[in-house]
Design a protein around this motif. Structure first.
Motif, PDB file in Angstrom:
ATOM      1  N   LEU A   1       0.750  -1.144  -0.054  1.00 46.66           N
ATOM      2  CA  LEU A   1       0.169  -0.090   0.073  1.00 46.66           C
ATOM      3  C   LEU A   1       0.791   1.345   0.011  1.00 46.66           C
ATOM      4  CD1 LEU A   1      -2.961  -1.015   2.484  1.00 46.66           C
ATOM      5  CD2 LEU A   1      -2.836  -0.785  -0.102  1.00 46.66           C
ATOM      6  N   GLY A   2       2.148   1.325   0.192  1.00 51.76           N
ATOM      7  CA  GLY A   2       2.755   2.393   0.253  1.00 51.76           C
ATOM      8  C   GLY A   2       2.404   3.507   1.123  1.00 51.76           C
ATOM      9  N   PRO A   3       2.898   4.891   0.752  1.00 47.57           N
ATOM     10  CA  PRO A   3       2.717   6.080   1.666  1.00 47.57           C
ATOM     11  C   PRO A   3       1.211   6.133   2.215  1.00 47.57           C
ATOM     12  CG  PRO A   3       3.233   6.661  -0.608  1.00 47.57           C
ATOM     13  CD  PRO A   3       3.443   5.263  -0.653  1.00 47.57           C
ATOM     14  N   MET A   4       0.431   5.623   1.358  1.00 48.54           N
ATOM     15  CA  MET A   4      -1.167   5.569   2.051  1.00 48.54           C
ATOM     16  C   MET A   4      -1.133   5.030   3.535  1.00 48.54           C
ATOM     17  SD  MET A   4      -4.572   4.494  -0.137  1.00 48.54           S
ATOM     18  CE  MET A   4      -3.957   2.734  -0.420  1.00 48.54           C
ATOM     19  N   LEU A   5      -0.384   3.904   3.497  1.00 47.18           N
ATOM     20  CA  LEU A   5      -0.175   3.195   4.786  1.00 47.18           C
ATOM     21  C   LEU A   5       0.788   3.772   5.703  1.00 47.18           C
ATOM     22  CD1 LEU A   5      -1.198   0.770   6.691  1.00 47.18           C
ATOM     23  CD2 LEU A   5      -0.101  -0.603   5.567  1.00 47.18           C
ATOM     24  N   THR A   6       1.969   3.803   5.060  1.00 50.78           N
ATOM     25  CA  THR A   6       3.061   4.181   5.906  1.00 50.78           C
ATOM     26  C   THR A   6       3.000   5.645   6.551  1.00 50.78           C
ATOM     27  OG1 THR A   6       4.334   4.982   4.143  1.00 50.78           O
ATOM     28  CG2 THR A   6       4.709   2.630   4.467  1.00 50.78           C
ATOM     29  N   GLN A   7       2.344   6.548   6.007  1.00 49.32           N
ATOM     30  CA  GLN A   7       2.156   7.629   6.587  1.00 49.32           C
ATOM     31  C   GLN A   7       0.873   7.983   7.228  1.00 49.32           C
ATOM     32  OE1 GLN A   7       4.359  10.118   5.903  1.00 49.32           O
ATOM     33  NE2 GLN A   7       5.796   8.615   5.034  1.00 49.32           N
ATOM     34  N   ALA A   8       0.148   6.855   7.411  1.00 49.42           N
ATOM     35  CA  ALA A   8      -1.326   6.780   8.052  1.00 49.42           C
ATOM     36  C   ALA A   8      -1.225   7.208   9.726  1.00 49.42           C
ATOM     37  CB  ALA A   8      -2.229   5.699   7.747  1.00 49.42           C
ATOM     38  N   ASP A   9      -2.215   7.943  10.090  1.00 47.46           N
ATOM     39  CA  ASP A   9      -2.382   8.005  11.667  1.00 47.46           C
ATOM     40  C   ASP A   9      -2.978   6.808  12.294  1.00 47.46           C
ATOM     41  OD1 ASP A   9      -0.872  10.609  12.073  1.00 47.46           O
ATOM     42  OD2 ASP A   9      -2.688  11.338  10.765  1.00 47.46           O
ATOM     43  N   PHE A  10      -4.099   6.378  11.258  1.00 47.52           N
ATOM     44  CA  PHE A  10      -4.779   5.182  11.887  1.00 47.52           C
ATOM     45  C   PHE A  10      -5.401   4.403  10.700  1.00 47.52           C
ATOM     46  CE2 PHE A  10      -7.774   8.699  10.619  1.00 47.52           C
ATOM     47  CZ  PHE A  10      -8.806   7.908  10.026  1.00 47.52           C
ATOM     48  N   VAL A  11      -5.295   3.094  11.140  1.00 42.18           N
ATOM     49  CA  VAL A  11      -5.771   2.084   9.900  1.00 42.18           C
ATOM     50  C   VAL A  11      -6.975   1.556  10.313  1.00 42.18           C
ATOM     51  CG1 VAL A  11      -5.196   0.113   8.707  1.00 42.18           C
ATOM     52  CG2 VAL A  11      -3.334   1.600   9.528  1.00 42.18           C
ATOM     53  N   VAL A  12      -7.944   1.208   9.268  1.00 41.26           N
ATOM     54  CA  VAL A  12      -9.462   0.544   9.558  1.00 41.26           C
ATOM     55  C   VAL A  12      -9.370  -0.906   8.952  1.00 41.26           C
ATOM     56  CG1 VAL A  12     -11.949   1.018   9.395  1.00 41.26           C
ATOM     57  CG2 VAL A  12     -10.273   2.911   9.835  1.00 41.26           C
TER      58      VAL A  12
END
Length: 243
Positions: free
Chosen positions: A132-143
């Motif tokens: 998932l790249g930066p969409m995940l690596t830069q996220a504050d939270f994951v749903v």
């Protein structure tokens, strides 16, 4: 930018691939935010078409839809953020919720002042988070959606992988259709600080490095027609089968 911006307010970003369950999450989340005294409005970013605005408007939430067409939806969203802040103010709302599709996994429209979330479909693959790249690596939270359709062991593997990729992200397993886990997500979101000024906000991660001829309308295939930033496969380095 004309007009006054009513600050501070929250901006919550929900990004993820098509059909991971972003809209289902928001349908359960928005009433909980509303009941907590917030006044949400929604922006839906898509490529070609979307009917989700009708759903949110029936729930009595102002909603604007942005269709990016030939433009990358992440670039399109970032180009419209100041106008979205202005629209939020015009609607006299203190919370902007943005739902957007992540397509190439190289882009991320997350900025430093918004609260950025990545929505992941647990049924796709236990290895999906690593792609998932930066969409995940830069996220504050994951749903994590559709958790009712996987085993506890699979859930633990996915959570472990996310922790390896982004150890700071808060993880929320949910069954959006049943509403399971959405209350914990709402409670956490509402404890996060608001920002006083979005006018000097910046991206958390750079966008792709340039524009090629196909980005601006070229249809002919061949090296002679390729200009700008062009990537080529190194067949000598990547060849697996040799004669």
């Amino acid at each position: 930018m004309k007009g006054r911006i009513q600050l501070p307010f929250h901006v919550f970003l929900f990004s993820g691939a098509s059909a991971v369950g972003k809209t289902a999450v928001l349908k359960s989340l928005l009433p909980l935010l509303d009941q907590s005294g917030e006044s949400p409005c929604v922006c839906k970013i898509d490529c070609l078409q979307s009917k989700d605005a009708v759903t949110f408007q029936k729930m009595k939430y102002p909603c604007v839809t942005g269709l990016s067409g030939d433009i990358c939806p992440d670039h399109f969203l970032v180009s419209n953020l100041p106008e979205l802040w202005q629209w939020t103010d015009a609607m006299q709302r203190n919370l902007l919720v943005i739902e957007t599709a992540g397509l190439c996994h190289r882009c991320s429209p997350a900025t430093k002042h918004m609260l950025a979330g990545c929505v992941v479909d647990c049924t796709v693959s236990c290895k999906a988070p690593g792609q998932l790249g930066p969409m995940l690596t830069q996220a504050d939270f994951v749903v994590l959606t559709k958790v009712d359709m996987i085993s506890q062991a699979e859930m633990e593997i996915i959570c472990w992988q996310i922790g390896q990729i982004n150890p700071q992200a808060k993880i929320f397993p949910v069954d959006a259709l049943a509403g399971y886990g959405i209350d914990l997500l709402a409670q956490w979101l509402l404890t996060q600080p608001r920002h006083m000024d979005f006018t000097e906000d910046t991206l958390r991660h750079t966008m792709p490095s340039g524009v090629c001829s196909y980005c601006v309308g070229e249809t002919r295939v061949g090296t002679a027609y390729q200009q700008g930033v062009v990537g080529k496969i190194d067949f000598k380095e990547n060849a697996i089968c040799k004669q």
